[in-house]
Structure formats: structure tokens, C-alpha cells
Scaffold this motif. Sequence first.
Motif, short mmCIF file in Angstrom:
data_model
loop_
_atom_site.label_atom_id
_atom_site.label_comp_id
_atom_site.label_asym_id
_atom_site.label_seq_id
_atom_site.Cartn_x
_atom_site.Cartn_y
_atom_site.Cartn_z
N ILE A 172 9.98 8.21 0.29
CA ILE A 172 9.15 8.55 0.72
C ILE A 172 8.50 7.59 2.16
CG2 ILE A 172 7.60 10.73 0.96
CD1 ILE A 172 8.51 11.43 -1.87
N LYS A 173 9.10 7.96 3.22
CA LYS A 173 7.92 7.43 4.58
C LYS A 173 7.56 7.89 4.95
CE LYS A 173 8.34 4.14 7.85
NZ LYS A 173 9.44 3.05 8.94
N ALA A 174 6.18 8.15 5.00
CA ALA A 174 4.90 8.18 5.51
C ALA A 174 4.39 8.42 6.51
CB ALA A 174 4.20 9.18 4.34
N ASP A 175 2.75 7.95 7.48
CA ASP A 175 2.74 7.34 8.58
C ASP A 175 1.15 7.41 7.63
OD1 ASP A 175 1.44 9.96 8.52
OD2 ASP A 175 2.42 10.28 10.81
N THR A 176 0.97 7.03 6.36
CA THR A 176 0.01 7.03 6.04
C THR A 176 -0.19 5.42 5.54
OG1 THR A 176 0.74 7.32 3.53
CG2 THR A 176 -0.31 9.10 4.25
N PRO A 177 -1.50 5.22 5.92
CA PRO A 177 -1.55 2.92 5.90
C PRO A 177 -1.77 2.88 5.03
CG PRO A 177 -3.30 4.38 7.72
CD PRO A 177 -2.25 5.52 7.35
N ILE A 178 -1.01 2.87 3.81
CA ILE A 178 -2.06 2.74 2.04
C ILE A 178 -1.97 1.02 2.35
CG2 ILE A 178 -0.72 4.35 1.15
CD1 ILE A 178 1.63 3.05 0.32
N ARG A 179 -2.81 0.31 1.38
CA ARG A 179 -2.95 -0.87 1.60
C ARG A 179 -2.28 -1.35 -0.70
NH1 ARG A 179 -8.39 -2.66 3.62
NH2 ARG A 179 -9.42 -0.06 2.20
N PRO A 180 -2.17 -2.99 -0.20
CA PRO A 180 -2.57 -3.46 -1.86
C PRO A 180 -4.18 -2.44 -3.01
CG PRO A 180 -2.33 -4.97 -0.20
CD PRO A 180 -2.77 -3.87 0.17
N ALA A 231 -8.23 7.63 0.44
CA ALA A 231 -7.61 8.18 0.91
C ALA A 231 -7.08 8.99 2.36
CB ALA A 231 -7.86 10.41 0.34
N VAL A 232 -5.85 8.97 2.53
CA VAL A 232 -5.64 9.09 4.35
C VAL A 232 -5.03 9.85 4.18
CG1 VAL A 232 -5.94 6.62 4.56
CG2 VAL A 232 -3.93 7.10 3.63
N PRO A 233 -5.02 10.70 5.35
CA PRO A 233 -3.71 11.96 5.60
C PRO A 233 -2.48 11.22 6.62
CG PRO A 233 -5.47 11.59 7.32
CD PRO A 233 -5.85 10.39 6.16
N GLY A 234 -1.71 11.86 5.95
CA GLY A 234 -0.38 11.15 7.48
C GLY A 234 0.87 12.59 7.07
N ARG A 235 1.69 12.06 7.89
CA ARG A 235 2.79 13.28 7.80
C ARG A 235 3.96 12.45 6.88
NH1 ARG A 235 2.26 17.98 9.97
NH2 ARG A 235 0.03 18.02 11.20
N VAL A 236 5.04 13.51 6.78
CA VAL A 236 6.33 12.53 5.76
C VAL A 236 6.91 12.33 7.46
CG1 VAL A 236 8.74 12.80 4.82
CG2 VAL A 236 6.36 13.62 3.83
N VAL A 237 7.38 11.00 7.37
CA VAL A 237 8.23 10.63 8.65
C VAL A 237 9.69 10.35 8.97
CG1 VAL A 237 6.47 10.04 10.32
CG2 VAL A 237 7.92 8.51 8.93
N ALA A 238 9.88 10.05 6.57
CA ALA A 238 11.32 10.57 7.03
C ALA A 238 12.16 10.21 5.52
CB ALA A 238 12.05 8.47 6.72
N LEU A 239 12.93 9.82 4.67
CA LEU A 239 13.71 10.63 3.51
C LEU A 239 14.36 9.49 3.48
CD1 LEU A 239 13.56 14.61 2.89
CD2 LEU A 239 10.98 13.22 2.23
N ASN A 240 14.86 9.24 1.29
CA ASN A 240 15.77 8.53 0.93
C ASN A 240 16.22 7.48 2.05
OD1 ASN A 240 16.45 10.94 -0.03
ND2 ASN A 240 17.86 11.89 1.96
N GLN A 241 14.32 6.57 1.85
CA GLN A 241 14.93 5.45 2.34
C GLN A 241 14.71 4.03 1.51
OE1 GLN A 241 13.87 4.54 6.47
NE2 GLN A 241 14.67 6.82 5.29
N THR A 242 15.10 3.19 2.01
CA THR A 242 16.14 1.79 1.12
C THR A 242 14.93 0.62 1.29
OG1 THR A 242 17.70 2.84 0.94
CG2 THR A 242 17.38 -0.35 0.12
N VAL A 243 14.35 -0.01 0.80
CA VAL A 243 13.65 -1.11 0.76
C VAL A 243 13.38 -1.85 -0.25
CG1 VAL A 243 10.34 -1.49 0.55
CG2 VAL A 243 11.19 0.79 1.24
N SER A 244 13.76 -3.32 0.52
CA SER A 244 14.00 -4.50 -0.57
C SER A 244 12.45 -4.77 -1.09
CB SER A 244 14.26 -5.67 0.30
OG SER A 244 16.14 -4.98 0.02
N VAL A 253 -1.19 13.54 1.93
CA VAL A 253 -2.57 12.83 1.51
C VAL A 253 -1.60 11.69 0.80
CG1 VAL A 253 -5.15 12.36 0.55
CG2 VAL A 253 -4.21 13.97 2.59
N ALA A 254 -2.23 10.35 1.17
CA ALA A 254 -2.46 9.46 0.39
C ALA A 254 -3.47 9.12 -0.38
CB ALA A 254 -0.84 8.02 0.90
N MET A 255 -3.28 8.93 -1.80
CA MET A 255 -5.05 7.56 -1.98
C MET A 255 -4.98 6.74 -3.10
SD MET A 255 -5.87 11.15 -4.61
CE MET A 255 -5.44 12.35 -2.86
#
Length: 349
Positions: free
Chosen positions: A191-199, A162-175, A148-150
Motif C-alpha cells: 500500500i502506498k500512502a502520502d504519509t511521510p514515515i521515517r526510520p 503520527a502523520v495523516p495522509g491518503r492512500v495513493v496507490a495499491l499493489n505496489q512493488t518495492v525492492s 494515519v501512519a504512526m
Amino acid sequence: MSGSHRPSRWWLLSVAAASIATVGLGLVAPVQAAPTLPAPPLDPGAMVAQVGPAVVNIDTQMNYQSAVGAGTGIVLDPSGVVLTNNHVIAGATGLTAVSVGNGQSYDVDVLGFDRSHDVAVLQLRGASGLPAANIGTSSRVAVGDPVVAMGNSGGHGGTPTAVPGRVVALNQTVSAADELTGTTETLNNMIKADTPIRPGDSGGPMVNAAGQVIGMNTAASDNYKFAQPGGEGYAIPIDQAMAIAGQIRAGISSSTVHIGETAFMGVGVVDDNGGARVATVLADTPAAGTGIAKDDVITSINGRPVNSATDLTDVLDQCHPGDVVTLTWRSPANGEHSATVTLVPGPVG
């Protein structure tokens, strides 16, 4: 009739013979493992009840940009030590934080930051007895784990969204590019998760089924932009964030970690071929007294070449208010110039 029963009889005999042969050889017949069912999704409400009191909502005032911003922080210590993203506080001339646990508002001091890893540590003035987060480990996070991402989504304050989801990938690189400072950074091991977090969620906790913080949310915002393959649902592994936070709390500066107040010169820059082009010179700042002007290109500071906006920021991150630096720039009309500048306290990070 007898013909119709013979295939069934021979099939039974063949199975029996195979079983006898297997037992006689001392072998174990393979057993088909039952498929592992994924863990059920987490209850966001239950996670907020458990973790929410250890969250703070951060509000920023950016007077030089005539703007305000919002983000989230994670309480590390009852005395009010808070972990957040550096980009949440970057450019701030004033900071306040409201504890979800007790509803109280606090003025904020910045203990230090690491721009290149997007980590900052704050101290809430006068805080005591705050609920502290249960910090887990990111070393055991696996793809498929429910999380859960909150955070302070949209900057609305109050109880964390708070939004639930799952981890979908690890060791990701983001610019990521910070439009306030003109800098660009590459964040690794995300860590990449399918949790739609927002600003506004930036700096908030990503938690596991035990209510342990395993990551710190990092979301794009108006001023902080992800390049491809960026987007929402990324978190800094908590082991990485806590290692940097420990260094900051110990007061140990490095090539990436800045301790204490931010040194300020008073120019806004953007990348330009061979340097950092001045986009604005703020009035009543050290830079304003040098004669440097919009569209001039800064080429060095203290003799160190400046080939980009990030280079300039990296040098200033190693300075403190009161330091004297030598600034060199190129004017489109008047050639090369140089001046000494005494840095002053300025906006955060």
C-alpha cells in the motif's frame, strides 16, 4: 419590443415540449449526480489516543556491527505477541520493547520471521494484559482513503508520532536491500500512502478512520535501503502480514518462514560474480575456525550452489543452531576449500 421577447418564449416552449415527450414515453430524465467529496483527513491525535496503547517501541542492540537500532511493533495479543518488520530486528543480538500502553520494558524472544515478506513475530517476556490492536482488513482499502501512519519515528520512544495522509496507490512493488546481511528482497502488493514515515516507524500501524490497522509501515533506514521506486509511505497489507504471523505463531516453517532461534555461521558477505564474497569473518565464531578469510568467495553450502548473498541467507534460514553444514569456498590465492561447520545461535534474522 416583441422581437426582444420571442427567443425567450420559444426557449420555454422547447423545454416544455421536451418534458412532455419524455413523460409520454415513460422515460426518466437523467439526473446529474453530485460530485462525491473526499473524506476529511483523520485527526492524528485522536488516532494515537485510540491506537497508540497497542504500540510498542523496539530497541535493538547489534554487537557484531557495534550498532543500535529502533523500530515499532503492533500488539496482537494481551500476552505480548507483537507483529513487526523483519528488518527491524535483523542482526540484533539483543532486543527490548517498551509498551506505550503501560510504559513497561520487556525483554524479547523472536518466535519467527519471514525475511522475503519482511514480517516477524515477537514475544514480550512476562507480558500480560496489554492492549491489543484492532486489526482490520486490507481487502477493502481503496485509493483516496484517509489514513494515519504512526510509529517510533527517529527512535525517540514514548508516544508514537503520527502523520495523516491518503492512500495513493495499491499493489505496489518495492525492492529493498539489507546492508547487514547483504540480501535483497522484492516486496509486493504494498500500500502506498502520502504519509511521510521515517526510520523507526517501520513495523508500526497504518490505520483507517475506524482506528483499525490496515497495514504495517515499512520505511527505509540506515541499513535497510529501498531501490527505485522505493521511498517512504509504504505499508504491508495487514491481511498478508497476519497470514504470515498466523503461520509463525502456529510454529509452521516453510521455504520462507523460519521458526525459533537463528542459526549463525559468523561471516558477512556481499554479492560477487558466481558466489557470495566474504566481507568479514567474525572472531570466535564457527566460520573463524575453518580458515575462510576476507575476499574468499562462498560457492556452495550443503551442496547447494550459492550464487549471491541472498542464496546463502536463504539456506541458513532453513537451518537451526546445532545443525552441521558443509561449506565450500574459493580462495583467490589457494583455490577450492571445504569444511564442516556446526552452527550456533546468533543474531536475529
